[in-house]
Design a protein around this motif. Sequence first.
Motif, PDB file in Angstrom:
ATOM      1  N   TRP A   1       4.013  -4.125   3.141  1.00  0.00           N
ATOM      2  CA  TRP A   1       4.857  -3.145   2.454  1.00  0.00           C
ATOM      3  C   TRP A   1       4.073  -1.844   2.384  1.00  0.00           C
ATOM      4  CZ3 TRP A   1       9.118  -6.147   0.815  1.00  0.00           C
ATOM      5  CH2 TRP A   1       8.879  -7.517   0.729  1.00  0.00           C
ATOM      6  N   VAL A   2       4.595  -0.757   2.976  1.00  0.00           N
ATOM      7  CA  VAL A   2       3.852   0.499   3.074  1.00  0.00           C
ATOM      8  C   VAL A   2       4.764   1.649   2.677  1.00  0.00           C
ATOM      9  CG1 VAL A   2       2.679   2.091   4.652  1.00  0.00           C
ATOM     10  CG2 VAL A   2       2.298  -0.389   4.870  1.00  0.00           C
ATOM     11  N   GLY A   3       4.220   2.559   1.851  1.00  0.00           N
ATOM     12  CA  GLY A   3       4.999   3.711   1.416  1.00  0.00           C
ATOM     13  C   GLY A   3       4.212   5.000   1.463  1.00  0.00           C
ATOM     14  N   GLY A   4       4.760   6.017   2.099  1.00  0.00           N
ATOM     15  CA  GLY A   4       4.176   7.354   2.107  1.00  0.00           C
ATOM     16  C   GLY A   4       5.061   8.294   1.314  1.00  0.00           C
ATOM     17  N   PHE A   5       4.548   8.793   0.184  1.00  0.00           N
ATOM     18  CA  PHE A   5       5.293   9.698  -0.694  1.00  0.00           C
ATOM     19  C   PHE A   5       4.764  11.122  -0.492  1.00  0.00           C
ATOM     20  CE2 PHE A   5       4.945   6.007  -4.015  1.00  0.00           C
ATOM     21  CZ  PHE A   5       5.714   5.179  -3.206  1.00  0.00           C
ATOM     22  N   SER A   6       5.589  12.031   0.019  1.00  0.00           N
ATOM     23  CA  SER A   6       5.186  13.434   0.227  1.00  0.00           C
ATOM     24  C   SER A   6       3.871  13.515   0.998  1.00  0.00           C
ATOM     25  CB  SER A   6       5.031  14.156  -1.113  1.00  0.00           C
ATOM     26  OG  SER A   6       6.127  13.957  -1.962  1.00  0.00           O
ATOM     27  N   SER A   7       3.784  12.754   2.067  1.00  0.00           N
ATOM     28  CA  SER A   7       2.510  12.609   2.772  1.00  0.00           C
ATOM     29  C   SER A   7       1.973  13.945   3.262  1.00  0.00           C
ATOM     30  CB  SER A   7       2.683  11.648   3.944  1.00  0.00           C
ATOM     31  OG  SER A   7       3.098  10.381   3.480  1.00  0.00           O
TER      32      SER A   7
ATOM     33  N   LEU B   1       0.855  -1.189   0.000  1.00  0.00           N
ATOM     34  CA  LEU B   1       0.000   0.000   0.000  1.00  0.00           C
ATOM     35  C   LEU B   1       0.886   1.233   0.000  1.00  0.00           C
ATOM     36  CD1 LEU B   1      -2.900   1.189   0.300  1.00  0.00           C
ATOM     37  CD2 LEU B   1      -2.558   1.079   2.782  1.00  0.00           C
ATOM     38  N   ALA B   2       0.667   2.129  -0.960  1.00  0.00           N
ATOM     39  CA  ALA B   2       1.451   3.358  -1.031  1.00  0.00           C
ATOM     40  C   ALA B   2       0.597   4.450  -1.653  1.00  0.00           C
ATOM     41  CB  ALA B   2       2.729   3.153  -1.858  1.00  0.00           C
ATOM     42  N   GLY B   3       1.034   5.696  -1.490  1.00  0.00           N
ATOM     43  CA  GLY B   3       0.294   6.793  -2.085  1.00  0.00           C
ATOM     44  C   GLY B   3       1.079   8.075  -2.063  1.00  0.00           C
ATOM     45  N   LEU B   4       0.595   9.051  -2.827  1.00  0.00           N
ATOM     46  CA  LEU B   4       1.210  10.371  -2.898  1.00  0.00           C
ATOM     47  C   LEU B   4       0.330  11.393  -2.185  1.00  0.00           C
ATOM     48  CD1 LEU B   4      -0.218  12.516  -5.166  1.00  0.00           C
ATOM     49  CD2 LEU B   4       0.595  10.739  -6.703  1.00  0.00           C
ATOM     50  N   SER B   5       0.958  12.297  -1.472  1.00  0.00           N
ATOM     51  CA  SER B   5       0.280  13.414  -0.835  1.00  0.00           C
ATOM     52  C   SER B   5      -0.853  12.930   0.083  1.00  0.00           C
ATOM     53  CB  SER B   5      -0.200  14.397  -1.897  1.00  0.00           C
ATOM     54  OG  SER B   5      -0.575  15.629  -1.314  1.00  0.00           O
ATOM     55  N   MET B   6      -2.106  13.287  -0.211  1.00  0.00           N
ATOM     56  CA  MET B   6      -3.223  12.798   0.600  1.00  0.00           C
ATOM     57  C   MET B   6      -3.219  11.268   0.625  1.00  0.00           C
ATOM     58  SD  MET B   6      -5.751  14.137   2.337  1.00  0.00           S
ATOM     59  CE  MET B   6      -7.506  14.240   2.681  1.00  0.00           C
TER      60      MET B   6
ATOM     61  N   ARG C   1       7.509  -5.544   6.193  1.00  0.00           N
ATOM     62  CA  ARG C   1       8.712  -5.926   5.462  1.00  0.00           C
ATOM     63  C   ARG C   1       9.440  -4.693   4.946  1.00  0.00           C
ATOM     64  NH1 ARG C   1       8.452 -11.010   3.093  1.00  0.00           N
ATOM     65  NH2 ARG C   1      10.543 -10.529   2.354  1.00  0.00           N
ATOM     66  N   LEU C   2       8.683  -3.647   4.651  1.00  0.00           N
ATOM     67  CA  LEU C   2       9.260  -2.387   4.178  1.00  0.00           C
ATOM     68  C   LEU C   2       8.355  -1.239   4.596  1.00  0.00           C
ATOM     69  CD1 LEU C   2      11.244  -0.666   2.425  1.00  0.00           C
ATOM     70  CD2 LEU C   2       9.727  -1.108   0.485  1.00  0.00           C
ATOM     71  N   LEU C   3       8.956  -0.222   5.197  1.00  0.00           N
ATOM     72  CA  LEU C   3       8.271   1.032   5.483  1.00  0.00           C
ATOM     73  C   LEU C   3       9.082   2.136   4.820  1.00  0.00           C
ATOM     74  CD1 LEU C   3       6.125   2.758   6.765  1.00  0.00           C
ATOM     75  CD2 LEU C   3       7.348   2.610   8.946  1.00  0.00           C
ATOM     76  N   TRP C   4       8.479   2.775   3.833  1.00  0.00           N
ATOM     77  CA  TRP C   4       9.162   3.771   3.002  1.00  0.00           C
ATOM     78  C   TRP C   4       8.565   5.153   3.287  1.00  0.00           C
ATOM     79  CZ3 TRP C   4      12.623   3.629  -1.340  1.00  0.00           C
ATOM     80  CH2 TRP C   4      12.642   4.788  -2.119  1.00  0.00           C
ATOM     81  N   LEU C   5       9.432   6.100   3.596  1.00  0.00           N
ATOM     82  CA  LEU C   5       9.034   7.494   3.770  1.00  0.00           C
ATOM     83  C   LEU C   5       9.889   8.337   2.842  1.00  0.00           C
ATOM     84  CD1 LEU C   5       8.890   8.079   7.637  1.00  0.00           C
ATOM     85  CD2 LEU C   5       6.953   7.776   6.089  1.00  0.00           C
ATOM     86  N   SER C   6       9.258   9.238   2.104  1.00  0.00           N
ATOM     87  CA  SER C   6      10.017  10.124   1.231  1.00  0.00           C
ATOM     88  C   SER C   6       9.291  11.434   1.084  1.00  0.00           C
ATOM     89  CB  SER C   6      10.232   9.485  -0.141  1.00  0.00           C
ATOM     90  OG  SER C   6       8.980   9.216  -0.749  1.00  0.00           O
ATOM     91  N   CYS C   7      10.064  12.475   0.833  1.00  0.00           N
ATOM     92  CA  CYS C   7       9.499  13.798   0.565  1.00  0.00           C
ATOM     93  C   CYS C   7      10.616  14.650  -0.015  1.00  0.00           C
ATOM     94  CB  CYS C   7       8.954  14.426   1.845  1.00  0.00           C
ATOM     95  SG  CYS C   7       7.930  15.908   1.566  1.00  0.00           S
TER      96      CYS C   7
END
Length: 286
Positions: free
Chosen positions: A202-208, A179-184, A229-235
């Motif tokens: 597996w979870v990713g927050g892109f520019s949350s 599960l991942a997403g951009l902004s909202m 297994r993976l927690l991804w944070l980016s901005c």
Amino acid sequence: MACLLALAGAAAAQPADVPRPLSWPIELQADDRPALAPPPAGWDRPRDGIPHGRLEMLDYDSRTVGTRRRMLVYTPPGHDPLRAYPVLYLLHGIGGDETEWQRFAAPEVLLDNLIADGLAQPMIVVMPNGRAQPNDRAEGNVFAAAPAFARFERDLLDDVIPAIEARFRTRTDRDGRALAGLSMGGGQALNFGLTHPERFAWVGGFSSAPNTRAPAELLPDAGAARQLRLLWLSCGSLDGLLRVSQGVHARLQALGVPHVWHVPAHGHDAAQWRQDLYHFAQRLFQ
């Protein structure tokens, strides 16, 4: 609920950003830097001579909303209906809809290229509409729909995932769902993924965006995050919403939870999200 207006136009043909009603001064910390190198030349261009996947717009019945809704689905090259594929659920921003990821990042191109090069596992990618209300179009005052983005948690779990698993042969274990997403959508991915580690590994927050729960509420302890297994944070380092992701990153550090923290020189823009997807997809389902 405070939230962010995401982009509303094609990635390459429109300006990278639009004025936002909420942002903060950017204060970079020592570890706010890229974790990964930029992609190689040609990474996001369609290529001849490789197999290609398929994009398809599908309808499903939403009991949560009480109507038929749509989602855009990518199936990988050579899709075998007898093979159980892992699934990435990919969420859009507050100004977008089920077509936003395709317009911003062309996931079908990125995944075709990565799969052809042996850098990503063949997977199904589901791009639903995260605005769980009868009129789910991004029109009028899009900020008024903020409660519908929180309500989407039930639509995702109770309607979208069952519809996908009924239509396609998929893996149904947590290790087979991302599960991942951009902004909202990044806020949704963190909120929902960290609440339901039994459903997603597996979870990713892109520019949350600021719909992301406060760090202590999102992560009262390390239990849920340590199951991933993976927690991804980016901005992007030029993004006025960097503070949101910094807060989650700091909380994870305080709890001693391993995660990716990726801060390249981008704003709140499609260039950031394309590269997020490029890097994130390579780490899934390995």
